[in-house]
Write a protein that holds these residues in place. Structure first.
Motif, short mmCIF file in Angstrom:
data_model
loop_
_atom_site.label_atom_id
_atom_site.label_comp_id
_atom_site.label_asym_id
_atom_site.label_seq_id
_atom_site.Cartn_x
_atom_site.Cartn_y
_atom_site.Cartn_z
N ARG A 179 51.00 32.88 40.03
CA ARG A 179 51.19 33.91 39.00
C ARG A 179 52.13 34.98 39.55
N GLU A 189 45.19 42.09 39.89
CA GLU A 189 45.23 40.68 39.50
C GLU A 189 44.54 39.80 40.56
N ALA A 193 41.10 37.60 40.11
CA ALA A 193 40.98 36.17 40.43
C ALA A 193 39.86 35.95 41.43
N LYS A 196 36.48 36.22 39.77
CA LYS A 196 36.19 34.99 38.98
C LYS A 196 35.65 33.90 39.90
#
Ligand code: HXC
Length: 258
Positions: A179, A189, A193, A196
Motif C-alpha cells: 500500500r 495506516e 494493519a 487488524k
C-alpha cells in the motif's frame, strides 16, 4: 533494555521498532543490527505482542549498510564475520508478523531489510534502490534475490545495474509494496494493519506467515502440499471451531490462540 540506535515502544499488542541513527540516515551498522535483533527476539518472546512494526524517520527508513563502517574492511574481514549474515537469519526466524512502514530512502541494506519484513507499507515519499553498484559492490542481503522474486528480473536488473531509485508509485505497481499512503498517514495506516492482524488467532497468523514464506523456498507442488497440510492442521485448534461458529452465529469471533 536501553538502546542507542533504535527506539522500541510497545503499545497494546503492537511492538513499534524505530531505527534511530538520524545523523546517518539510519545506516545499518553492527550496533543497530544487534539491537534490532535483540528487540525482535524480545517482541517474539513477549506474549502481549501480536504484531511488530519496523520503521525509520520521514527522511529515511534506512540508507543502507553503514558505508563508513564497511569502507576499511577486507574480503577476509567481511567473509570471516559473515557481515550481517547472522542478523538477517535471526530476522527471518521471527515468527510474528513484521510490517515495514517505509518513508524516504530505503536503499541497499535498507531496501533489503524492508524486504525481510512480511509486507511493506510505503509513504508517497518512499524511494527504494539497490545502489551498491555505485560503491563497487553489490547487494548482499537480498537485493539480487528477494527483489527479483518480488518485482521480476527486468526491474531487478535495472535497479541493481543502474542503481536508480524507484518511487513509491512504481514500487506499488511492481509488487514491492502492498500500500502507499500520504507520509502523514503512514504510521496510522501501519498501526491499523497491525491492529487488524492482532485481532486474529496468533496460531493462525504464524501459520499463514510460515506458509507464504515457504512459497519462496520450494516448488509449487511441495508448497501447495505444505499449505494444505497446514490448513488441515488448523482444524486441531479451538480457534478454528470458534471462527467458524462465530460466522454461523453472526457474531465476532473471540480467538484465544489455542
Ligand atoms: C553511512 C550514510 C549512509 C550510509 C547516508 N549517510 N547514507 N553514512 N552509510 N549508507 C550519511 C551521510 O554520510 C551524511 O553524513 C548523512 O548520512 C546525510 O546524508 P547525505 O548524503 O548528506 O544526505 P542527502 O544528500 O540527502 O543524500 C541522501 C542519500 C545519500 C541519497 C540517501 O546519503 C546516499 O546516497 N547514501 C548512500 C546510499 C547507499 O549507497 N546505500 C547502499 C550502501 S551498501 P555526514 O556525516 O557525512 O554528513 C549496502 C550493502 C548492504 O547497503 C549489504 C550488506 C551485507
Amino acid at each position: 533494555m536501553a538502546y542507542e540506535t533504535i527506539i522500541v515502544e510497545i503499545e497494546d499488542h503492537v511492538a513499534l521498532i524505530k531505527l534511530n541513527r538520524p545523523d546517518a540516515l539510519n545506516a545499518l551498522n553492527a550496533q543497530l543490527m544487534t539491537e534490532l535483533c535483540t528487540a525482535l527476539k524480545d517482541a517474539q518472546a513477549n506474549e502481549k505482542v501480536r504484531c511488530i512494526i519496523l520503521t525509520g524517520s520521514d527522511k529515511a527508513f534506512a540508507a543502507g549498510a553503514d558505508i563508513k563502517m564497511m569502507s576499511g574492511k577486507s574480503f577476509v574481514d567481511v567473509f570471516s564475520e559473515d557481515l550481517f549474515g547472522p542478523e538477517s537469519d535471526a530476522i527471518m526466524r521471527v515468527r510474528k508478523p513484521i510490517i515495514a512502514a517505509v518513508s524516504g530512502y530505503a536503499l541497499g541494506g535498507g531496501c533489503e531489510l524492508a524486504m525481510m519484513c512480511d509486507f511493506i507499507i510505503a509513504s508517497d515519499t518512499a524511494k527504494f534502490g539497490q545502489p551498491e553498484i555505485n560503491l563497487g559492490v553489490m547487494a548482499g542481503l537480498g537485493g539480487s534475490q528477494r527483489l527479483t522474486r518480488f518485482i521480476g528480473k527486468s526491474k531487478a536488473m535495472d535497479m541493481n545495474l543502474t542503481g536508480r531509485f524507484m518511487d513509491a508509485e512504481e514500487a506499488e505497481r511492481s509488487g514491492l509494496v502492498s500500500r502507499v499512503v500520504p507520509v502523514k498517514k503512514l504510521m496510522e495506516e501501519a498501526r491499523s494493519a497491525a491492529d487488524k492482524i492482532a485481532e486474529k488467532s496468533m496460531i493462525n497468523v504464524m501459520a499463514v506467515k510460515e506458509s507464504v514464506n515457504r512459497s519462496y523456498e520450494t516448488t509449487l507442488r511441495e508448497g501447495l502440499l505444505f499449505e494444505r497440510r497446514v490448513f488441515h492442521s488448523l482444524f486441531a485448534t479451538e480457534d478454528q471451531a470458534e471462527g467458524m461458529a462465530a460466522f454461523i452465529e453472526k457474531r465476532e469471533p473471540q480467538f484465544r490462540d489455542k
